[in-house]
Design a protein around this motif. Structure first.
Motif, PDB file in Angstrom:
ATOM      1  N   ASN A 229     109.823 116.849  99.807  1.00 47.34           N
ATOM      2  CA  ASN A 229     109.395 117.776 100.864  1.00 47.34           C
ATOM      3  C   ASN A 229     110.576 118.409 101.590  1.00 47.34           C
ATOM      4  O   ASN A 229     110.635 118.412 102.815  1.00 47.34           O
ATOM      5  N   ARG A 230     111.494 118.979 100.835  1.00 50.24           N
ATOM      6  CA  ARG A 230     112.687 119.601 101.413  1.00 50.24           C
ATOM      7  C   ARG A 230     112.799 121.073 101.037  1.00 50.24           C
ATOM      8  O   ARG A 230     113.898 121.612 100.949  1.00 50.24           O
ATOM      9  N   ALA A 231     111.690 121.751 100.865  1.00 47.18           N
ATOM     10  CA  ALA A 231     111.715 123.150 100.433  1.00 47.18           C
ATOM     11  C   ALA A 231     112.513 124.044 101.381  1.00 47.18           C
ATOM     12  O   ALA A 231     113.106 125.027 100.954  1.00 47.18           O
ATOM     13  N   THR A 232     112.555 123.705 102.648  1.00 46.37           N
ATOM     14  CA  THR A 232     113.273 124.553 103.605  1.00 46.37           C
ATOM     15  C   THR A 232     114.764 124.242 103.666  1.00 46.37           C
ATOM     16  O   THR A 232     115.549 125.109 104.048  1.00 46.37           O
ATOM     17  N   ILE A 233     115.170 123.048 103.273  1.00 46.88           N
ATOM     18  CA  ILE A 233     116.578 122.651 103.355  1.00 46.88           C
ATOM     19  C   ILE A 233     117.279 122.747 102.007  1.00 46.88           C
ATOM     20  O   ILE A 233     118.458 123.067 101.922  1.00 46.88           O
ATOM     21  N   LEU A 234     116.569 122.469 100.948  1.00 50.07           N
ATOM     22  CA  LEU A 234     117.150 122.380  99.611  1.00 50.07           C
ATOM     23  C   LEU A 234     117.885 123.644  99.148  1.00 50.07           C
ATOM     24  O   LEU A 234     118.898 123.537  98.455  1.00 50.07           O
ATOM     25  N   PRO A 235     117.443 124.853  99.497  1.00 52.28           N
ATOM     26  CA  PRO A 235     118.172 126.038  99.030  1.00 52.28           C
ATOM     27  C   PRO A 235     119.646 126.038  99.421  1.00 52.28           C
ATOM     28  O   PRO A 235     120.507 126.409  98.622  1.00 52.28           O
ATOM     29  N   GLU A 236     119.952 125.600 100.625  1.00 53.06           N
ATOM     30  CA  GLU A 236     121.352 125.567 101.065  1.00 53.06           C
ATOM     31  C   GLU A 236     122.157 124.557 100.240  1.00 53.06           C
ATOM     32  O   GLU A 236     123.296 124.813  99.859  1.00 53.06           O
ATOM     33  N   THR A 237     121.555 123.434  99.941  1.00 49.57           N
ATOM     34  CA  THR A 237     122.212 122.435  99.098  1.00 49.57           C
ATOM     35  C   THR A 237     122.479 123.012  97.715  1.00 49.57           C
ATOM     36  O   THR A 237     123.591 122.891  97.182  1.00 49.57           O
ATOM     37  N   LEU A 238     121.493 123.640  97.135  1.00 48.84           N
ATOM     38  CA  LEU A 238     121.657 124.212  95.797  1.00 48.84           C
ATOM     39  C   LEU A 238     122.677 125.342  95.785  1.00 48.84           C
ATOM     40  O   LEU A 238     123.464 125.459  94.839  1.00 48.84           O
ATOM     41  N   ARG A 239     122.704 126.157  96.825  1.00 50.51           N
ATOM     42  CA  ARG A 239     123.714 127.227  96.895  1.00 50.51           C
ATOM     43  C   ARG A 239     125.124 126.641  96.922  1.00 50.51           C
ATOM     44  O   ARG A 239     126.044 127.203  96.320  1.00 50.51           O
ATOM     45  N   SER A 240     125.287 125.513  97.597  1.00 50.87           N
ATOM     46  CA  SER A 240     126.616 124.901  97.646  1.00 50.87           C
ATOM     47  C   SER A 240     127.047 124.401  96.272  1.00 50.87           C
ATOM     48  O   SER A 240     128.232 124.437  95.938  1.00 50.87           O
ATOM     49  N   VAL A 241     126.108 123.967  95.459  1.00 53.87           N
ATOM     50  CA  VAL A 241     126.440 123.546  94.097  1.00 53.87           C
ATOM     51  C   VAL A 241     126.694 124.773  93.221  1.00 53.87           C
ATOM     52  O   VAL A 241     127.644 124.793  92.434  1.00 53.87           O
ATOM     53  N   GLN A 242     125.884 125.789  93.370  1.00 52.55           N
ATOM     54  CA  GLN A 242     126.063 127.014  92.587  1.00 52.55           C
ATOM     55  C   GLN A 242     127.416 127.677  92.863  1.00 52.55           C
ATOM     56  O   GLN A 242     127.938 128.388  92.019  1.00 52.55           O
ATOM     57  N   ALA A 243     128.000 127.421  94.027  1.00 50.81           N
ATOM     58  CA  ALA A 243     129.261 128.046  94.418  1.00 50.81           C
ATOM     59  C   ALA A 243     130.490 127.299  93.898  1.00 50.81           C
ATOM     60  O   ALA A 243     131.621 127.665  94.226  1.00 50.81           O
ATOM     61  N   GLN A 244     130.299 126.299  93.066  1.00 50.91           N
ATOM     62  CA  GLN A 244     131.425 125.515  92.565  1.00 50.91           C
ATOM     63  C   GLN A 244     132.378 126.379  91.747  1.00 50.91           C
ATOM     64  O   GLN A 244     131.953 127.200  90.945  1.00 50.91           O
ATOM     65  N   THR A 245     133.670 126.161  91.955  1.00 54.06           N
ATOM     66  CA  THR A 245     134.677 126.882  91.175  1.00 54.06           C
ATOM     67  C   THR A 245     134.793 126.309  89.770  1.00 54.06           C
ATOM     68  O   THR A 245     135.129 127.037  88.836  1.00 54.06           O
ATOM     69  N   PHE A 246     134.524 125.034  89.594  1.00 50.22           N
ATOM     70  CA  PHE A 246     134.465 124.400  88.279  1.00 50.22           C
ATOM     71  C   PHE A 246     133.051 124.598  87.767  1.00 50.22           C
ATOM     72  O   PHE A 246     132.085 124.201  88.418  1.00 50.22           O
ATOM     73  N   ARG A 247     132.882 125.212  86.619  1.00 55.39           N
ATOM     74  CA  ARG A 247     131.563 125.678  86.189  1.00 55.39           C
ATOM     75  C   ARG A 247     130.880 124.829  85.122  1.00 55.39           C
ATOM     76  O   ARG A 247     129.788 125.162  84.691  1.00 55.39           O
ATOM     77  N   ASP A 248     131.468 123.741  84.685  1.00 53.77           N
ATOM     78  CA  ASP A 248     130.862 122.938  83.627  1.00 53.77           C
ATOM     79  C   ASP A 248     129.990 121.842  84.246  1.00 53.77           C
ATOM     80  O   ASP A 248     130.413 120.691  84.367  1.00 53.77           O
ATOM     81  N   PHE A 249     128.786 122.227  84.663  1.00 54.53           N
ATOM     82  CA  PHE A 249     127.884 121.273  85.300  1.00 54.53           C
ATOM     83  C   PHE A 249     126.439 121.665  85.050  1.00 54.53           C
ATOM     84  O   PHE A 249     126.132 122.798  84.692  1.00 54.53           O
ATOM     85  N   GLU A 250     125.581 120.690  85.255  1.00 55.76           N
ATOM     86  CA  GLU A 250     124.133 120.903  85.273  1.00 55.76           C
ATOM     87  C   GLU A 250     123.624 120.304  86.579  1.00 55.76           C
ATOM     88  O   GLU A 250     124.248 119.401  87.141  1.00 55.76           O
ATOM     89  N   VAL A 251     122.512 120.813  87.054  1.00 55.98           N
ATOM     90  CA  VAL A 251     121.886 120.286  88.262  1.00 55.98           C
ATOM     91  C   VAL A 251     120.481 119.841  87.899  1.00 55.98           C
ATOM     92  O   VAL A 251     119.710 120.605  87.311  1.00 55.98           O
ATOM     93  N   LEU A 252     120.162 118.613  88.234  1.00 58.03           N
ATOM     94  CA  LEU A 252     118.816 118.087  88.013  1.00 58.03           C
ATOM     95  C   LEU A 252     118.188 117.817  89.374  1.00 58.03           C
ATOM     96  O   LEU A 252     118.655 116.940  90.107  1.00 58.03           O
ATOM     97  N   VAL A 253     117.190 118.603  89.729  1.00 58.82           N
ATOM     98  CA  VAL A 253     116.442 118.370  90.963  1.00 58.82           C
ATOM     99  C   VAL A 253     115.280 117.456  90.597  1.00 58.82           C
ATOM    100  O   VAL A 253     114.424 117.824  89.784  1.00 58.82           O
TER     101      VAL A 253
END
Length: 97
Positions: free
Chosen positions: A11-35
């Motif tokens: 139940n974090r629909a309102t907070i999770l976007p900011e968390t995901l944006r911080s991961v998407q902004a990584q300078t190292f690009r070899d990653f996956e994200v599992l929510v």
């Protein structure tokens, strides 16, 4: 070297976007994200799917608790290294470097 960033959430629909944006902004690009959605009843799933990011995968499971959601994510991960990030945390852009 692939990182698997595992984010258990509930139940974090309102907070999770900011968390995901911080991961998407990584300078190292070899990653996956599992929510790992631990049984949310809000719009968490819809919010993640709207991002339409191939690096982010969404996995819904019944609510059991955060540790079980983390283990579930670890089982699904394909990376060489696991990083667990709570759904209200942020990563600095160079964190994966």
């Amino acid at each position: 070297m692939l990182f698997s960033v595992i984010i258990p959430t509930y139940n974090r629909a309102t907070i999770l976007p900011e968390t995901l944006r911080s991961v998407q902004a990584q300078t190292f690009r070899d990653f996956e994200v599992l929510v790992i959605d631990d049984g949310s009843t809000d719009a968490t799933g819809e919010m993640v799917k709207k991002l339409n990011d191939p690096l982010i995968s969404y996995h819904y499971k019944k609510n059991e608790e955060r540790a079980i959601a983390r283990n579930y994510g670890a089982d699904l991960a394909t990376g060489d290294y696991l990083i667990f990030l709570d759904s209200d945390d942020r990563m600095a852009p160079d964190h994966l470097n």
